[in-house]
Design an enzyme around this catalytic site. Structure first.
Site, PDB file in Angstrom:
ATOM      1  N   TRP A 178      40.667  43.886  47.771  1.00 41.09           N
ATOM      2  CA  TRP A 178      40.077  42.859  46.930  1.00 41.09           C
ATOM      3  C   TRP A 178      40.781  41.616  47.684  1.00 41.09           C
ATOM      4  O   TRP A 178      41.527  41.392  47.173  1.00 41.09           O
ATOM      5  CB  TRP A 178      39.938  43.030  45.374  1.00 41.09           C
ATOM      6  CG  TRP A 178      39.407  41.990  44.811  1.00 41.09           C
ATOM      7  CD1 TRP A 178      39.658  40.676  44.439  1.00 41.09           C
ATOM      8  CD2 TRP A 178      37.916  42.194  44.732  1.00 41.09           C
ATOM      9  NE1 TRP A 178      38.535  40.190  44.199  1.00 41.09           N
ATOM     10  CE2 TRP A 178      37.499  40.895  44.066  1.00 41.09           C
ATOM     11  CE3 TRP A 178      36.746  43.159  44.572  1.00 41.09           C
ATOM     12  CZ2 TRP A 178      36.176  40.582  43.843  1.00 41.09           C
ATOM     13  CZ3 TRP A 178      35.543  42.752  44.378  1.00 41.09           C
ATOM     14  CH2 TRP A 178      35.124  41.527  43.815  1.00 41.09           C
TER      15      TRP A 178
ATOM     16  N   ASN B  49      40.820  50.880  40.371  1.00 36.59           N
ATOM     17  CA  ASN B  49      41.411  49.486  40.887  1.00 36.59           C
ATOM     18  C   ASN B  49      42.855  49.292  40.335  1.00 36.59           C
ATOM     19  O   ASN B  49      42.878  49.579  38.983  1.00 36.59           O
ATOM     20  CB  ASN B  49      40.184  48.356  40.227  1.00 36.59           C
ATOM     21  CG  ASN B  49      39.031  48.429  40.582  1.00 36.59           C
ATOM     22  OD1 ASN B  49      38.824  49.224  41.741  1.00 36.59           O
ATOM     23  ND2 ASN B  49      38.010  47.950  40.270  1.00 36.59           N
TER      24      ASN B  49
ATOM     25  N   GLU C 261      35.973  33.856  41.116  1.00 33.09           N
ATOM     26  CA  GLU C 261      36.766  34.451  40.338  1.00 33.09           C
ATOM     27  C   GLU C 261      36.417  34.549  38.897  1.00 33.09           C
ATOM     28  O   GLU C 261      37.383  33.919  37.913  1.00 33.09           O
ATOM     29  CB  GLU C 261      38.500  34.340  40.421  1.00 33.09           C
ATOM     30  CG  GLU C 261      39.314  35.226  39.792  1.00 33.09           C
ATOM     31  CD  GLU C 261      39.116  36.489  39.869  1.00 33.09           C
ATOM     32  OE1 GLU C 261      38.607  37.319  40.925  1.00 33.09           O
ATOM     33  OE2 GLU C 261      39.384  37.314  38.876  1.00 33.09           O
ATOM     34  N   TRP C 262      35.262  34.783  38.433  1.00 36.15           N
ATOM     35  CA  TRP C 262      34.767  34.744  37.035  1.00 36.15           C
ATOM     36  C   TRP C 262      35.370  33.614  36.397  1.00 36.15           C
ATOM     37  O   TRP C 262      35.192  32.493  36.525  1.00 36.15           O
ATOM     38  CB  TRP C 262      35.444  36.100  36.366  1.00 36.15           C
ATOM     39  CG  TRP C 262      34.974  37.276  37.382  1.00 36.15           C
ATOM     40  CD1 TRP C 262      35.942  38.050  37.904  1.00 36.15           C
ATOM     41  CD2 TRP C 262      33.602  37.875  37.471  1.00 36.15           C
ATOM     42  NE1 TRP C 262      35.095  39.125  38.520  1.00 36.15           N
ATOM     43  CE2 TRP C 262      33.890  39.125  38.335  1.00 36.15           C
ATOM     44  CE3 TRP C 262      32.453  37.198  37.116  1.00 36.15           C
ATOM     45  CZ2 TRP C 262      32.630  39.495  38.652  1.00 36.15           C
ATOM     46  CZ3 TRP C 262      31.262  38.162  37.676  1.00 36.15           C
ATOM     47  CH2 TRP C 262      31.473  39.166  38.422  1.00 36.15           C
TER      48      TRP C 262
ATOM     49  N   TYR D  43      46.106  46.344  39.982  1.00 37.77           N
ATOM     50  CA  TYR D  43      46.530  45.101  40.166  1.00 37.77           C
ATOM     51  C   TYR D  43      48.004  45.189  39.685  1.00 37.77           C
ATOM     52  O   TYR D  43      48.857  44.624  40.256  1.00 37.77           O
ATOM     53  CB  TYR D  43      45.628  44.036  39.512  1.00 37.77           C
ATOM     54  CG  TYR D  43      44.327  43.925  40.385  1.00 37.77           C
ATOM     55  CD1 TYR D  43      44.353  43.055  41.466  1.00 37.77           C
ATOM     56  CD2 TYR D  43      43.294  44.435  39.781  1.00 37.77           C
ATOM     57  CE1 TYR D  43      43.262  42.953  42.132  1.00 37.77           C
ATOM     58  CE2 TYR D  43      41.904  44.422  40.694  1.00 37.77           C
ATOM     59  CZ  TYR D  43      42.062  43.700  41.890  1.00 37.77           C
ATOM     60  OH  TYR D  43      40.839  43.420  42.487  1.00 37.77           O
TER      61      TYR D  43
ATOM     62  N   GLN E 267      29.969  37.346  42.539  1.00 41.01           N
ATOM     63  CA  GLN E 267      31.203  36.652  43.119  1.00 41.01           C
ATOM     64  C   GLN E 267      30.803  35.959  44.355  1.00 41.01           C
ATOM     65  O   GLN E 267      31.515  34.930  44.854  1.00 41.01           O
ATOM     66  CB  GLN E 267      32.264  37.525  43.025  1.00 41.01           C
ATOM     67  CG  GLN E 267      32.814  38.009  41.626  1.00 41.01           C
ATOM     68  CD  GLN E 267      34.083  38.800  41.731  1.00 41.01           C
ATOM     69  OE1 GLN E 267      33.882  39.996  41.679  1.00 41.01           O
ATOM     70  NE2 GLN E 267      35.189  38.221  41.308  1.00 41.01           N
TER      71      GLN E 267
ATOM     72  N   ASN F 237      31.656  49.317  37.663  1.00 41.81           N
ATOM     73  CA  ASN F 237      33.142  48.681  37.706  1.00 41.81           C
ATOM     74  C   ASN F 237      33.480  48.498  36.578  1.00 41.81           C
ATOM     75  O   ASN F 237      33.115  47.736  35.896  1.00 41.81           O
ATOM     76  CB  ASN F 237      32.785  47.509  38.638  1.00 41.81           C
ATOM     77  CG  ASN F 237      34.034  47.026  38.819  1.00 41.81           C
ATOM     78  OD1 ASN F 237      34.734  47.392  39.813  1.00 41.81           O
ATOM     79  ND2 ASN F 237      34.398  45.650  38.344  1.00 41.81           N
TER      80      ASN F 237
HETATM   81  C1  PNW Z   1      38.624  42.827  38.844  1.00 44.36           C
HETATM   82  N1  PNW Z   1      43.237  42.890  34.166  1.00 44.36           N
HETATM   83  O1  PNW Z   1      38.898  42.467  37.612  1.00 44.36           O
HETATM   84  C2  PNW Z   1      37.333  42.739  39.116  1.00 44.36           C
HETATM   85  O2  PNW Z   1      36.666  44.219  39.393  1.00 44.36           O
HETATM   86  C3  PNW Z   1      36.806  41.752  40.186  1.00 44.36           C
HETATM   87  O3  PNW Z   1      35.744  41.485  40.152  1.00 44.36           O
HETATM   88  C4  PNW Z   1      37.862  40.654  40.237  1.00 44.36           C
HETATM   89  O4  PNW Z   1      37.560  39.685  40.889  1.00 44.36           O
HETATM   90  C5  PNW Z   1      39.350  41.246  40.597  1.00 44.36           C
HETATM   91  O5  PNW Z   1      39.636  42.415  39.939  1.00 44.36           O
HETATM   92  C6  PNW Z   1      40.323  40.150  40.384  1.00 44.36           C
HETATM   93  O6  PNW Z   1      40.675  39.796  39.148  1.00 44.36           O
HETATM   94  C7  PNW Z   1      40.006  42.560  36.875  1.00 44.36           C
HETATM   95  O7  PNW Z   1      43.320  42.070  33.537  1.00 44.36           O
HETATM   96  C8  PNW Z   1      39.879  41.669  35.492  1.00 44.36           C
HETATM   97  O8  PNW Z   1      43.835  43.956  34.396  1.00 44.36           O
HETATM   98  C9  PNW Z   1      41.249  41.872  34.832  1.00 44.36           C
HETATM   99  C10 PNW Z   1      42.013  42.770  35.099  1.00 44.36           C
HETATM  100  C11 PNW Z   1      42.141  43.379  36.268  1.00 44.36           C
HETATM  101  C12 PNW Z   1      41.177  43.166  37.001  1.00 44.36           C
END
Ligand code: PNW
Length: 448
Positions: free
Chosen positions: A401, A294, A408-409, A296, A12, A157
């Site tokens: 983060w 992690n 961002e993927w 979110y 990234q 991860n």
């Molecule tokens: C994480 N969801 O990905 C990754 O570890 C990071 O590389 C990424 O940039 C970051 O969160 C923000 O997206 C996620 O759908 C992808 O729950 C998907 C989810 C959560 C985290």
């Protein structure tokens, strides 16, 4: 000491994808296929961190973090995934680690943040059991160079997102849409984690963690169907990756048409469906020094539609959302952490929040970036973390983060998560208001 940090991942931020002998990963392949990422964005250059890493270490010094979570690109170290080592790849991470230590920042490397060597994908990727052992060999090579200076290591991860999005749905690399046939990817990653943990300890690593993406699961209603669907989703997203590591058992996957081993009925048995062999769970469940989590957002789940899965995502409503459309629910972090404590009890090691943050449509003005939404997001999530600590959860670290806006993927450069704004045309970095907020928060928290 509590770890206050930021997090990034190799693909990234680094760019320099063809430099110093780096081999191709599945993300290099994926992003160059038409239609895979928004506007065809790639990580070919990204934040150019491979060249600008000194500047990025200086940004962390200014921020006052005492830890930095980054990932190591397997293909810089072993361009073909196994076999010949590329010393220049190890040199890069050694320079970074030494600069961090000099700046008083503890390096916390992650060995696998989704960038599997393409050479291994060509042999079947994580669907193949052999990759678990090759991952441990790679871990040994890295640790032999760095474990004398790096105390804390993260193996994987978010193996759930890698399995579900990469192999189940095909929206991430390697872009395979196998649905439930992707399940062996869970077991092979977890086995890789366990074998890598052994290799890291043999090389002198003091602390070994895994990072799982966890979500509180909310049933859409109190109906029996919605409750069963929520339990099924919780099993797939959370328990499939936490239970084997913390308890040494897989959760019941009956909702997915998989029979417990030895049970009568239709469908494959668990061990056959996942590829589990005798002894694997003992390797996977060797004690850890911490669980990386992690967070979110929570997930709201309703009874299944007709797509073969035992749940549907009903969407969390009634909360503000980030630019990504993700709901902002700070107390979900407290709920998640106390829920882990309730579920795993004494089996839960110290917890590190290894990612938390939000994307925003940040605008760079002559006065900088006034990202007050991110300031509020971080303030409220840190407060939720403190409530979890007051409620007895042993939380030892928090990593935002991300340090930088980055690739961002599948969303390319359209989602900005950074404390520092990056102009992707020039590479120029500009700390945002949230950088100032986090700096002040850390300074107050660490003041003796
Ligand atoms: C994480 N969801 O990905 C990754 O570890 C990071 O590389 C990424 O940039 C970051 O969160 C923000 O997206 C996620 O759908 C992808 O729950 C998907 C989810 C959560 C985290």
């Amino acid at each position: 000491m509590f770890l206050w940090g930021t997090a990034t991942a190799a693909y990234q931020i680094e760019g320099a994808v063809a430099e110093d002998g780096r081999g191709a990963s599945i993300w290099d392949t994926f992003v160059h296929e038409p239609g895979r990422t928004r506007d065809g964005h790639t990580g070919d250059v990204a934040c150019d961190h491979y060249h600008r890493w000194r500047e990025d270490v200086a940004l962390m010094s200014g921020l006052g973090v005492n830890a930095y979570r980054f990932s190591i690109a397997w293909t810089r170290v072993l361009p073909e995934g196994s076999g010949a080592v590329n010393p220049k790849g190890l040199d890069f991470y050694e320079r970074l680690v030494d600069a961090l230590l000099e700046a008083g920042v503890t390096p916390v490397p992650t060995l696998f943040h989704w960038d599997l060597p393409q050479a291994l994908e060509d042999r079947g990727g994580w669907l193949e059991r052999d990759v678990s052992g090759l991952f441990a060999e790679y871990a040994a090579v890295v640790a032999e160079r760095l474990a004398d200076r790096v105390p804390t290591w993260i193996t994987l991860n978010e193996p759930f997102i890698h399995m579900a999005w990469g192999y189940g749905l095909g929206v991430h690399a390697p872009g395979r849409a196998l649905l439930l046939d992707a399940l062996p990817v869970a077991h092979h990653q977890l086995l890789g984690h366990g074998l890598a943990a052994q290799a890291l300890r043999a090389a002198g690593a003091r602390e070994v963690l895994i990072t799982n993406n966890c979500t509180p699961v909310w049933p859409a209603s109190g109906s029996e169907e919605d409750l069963a669907a929520a339990a099924a989703y919780d099993t797939l997203h959370n328990r499939l990756f936490n239970d084997p590591v913390l308890l040494g058992t897989y959760p019941d996957l009956t909702a997915y048409g998989i029979r417990p081993d030895g049970a009568a009925g239709d469908g494959p048995e668990l061990s056959a469906a996942l590829g589990i062999r005798d002894g694997d769970l003992a390797v996977i469940s060797a004690p850890l020094d911490g669980l990386g989590v992690n967070y979110y957002n929570p997930t709201r789940i309703a009874a299944p539609a007709d797509d073969g899965l035992p749940f549907t995502d009903a969407g969390v409503t009634g909360y503000p959302t980030t630019a990504f459309g993700w709901p902002v629910v700070p107390d979900g972090l407290r709920e998640l952490l106390t829920g882990l404590r309730e579920r795993y009890g004494q089996a839960l090691p110290p917890v590190y929040v290894t990612e938390n943050g939000c994307s925003q449509a940040d605008e760079l003005t002559p006065d900088g970036v006034d990202d007050q939404g991110r300031v509020a997001y971080l303030r409220d999530h840190v407060a939720a973390l403190e409530r979890a600590r007051e409620q007895g959860v042993d939380v030892r670290g928090y990593f935002v983060w991300s340090l930088l806006d980055n690739f961002e993927w599948a969303e390319g450069y359209h989602q900005r998560f950074g404390l520092v704004h990056v102009d992707f045309a020039t590479g120029e970095r500009t700390p945002k208001a949230s950088y100032g907020w986090y700096r002040d928060h850390i300074a107050a928290a660490l003041r003796p």
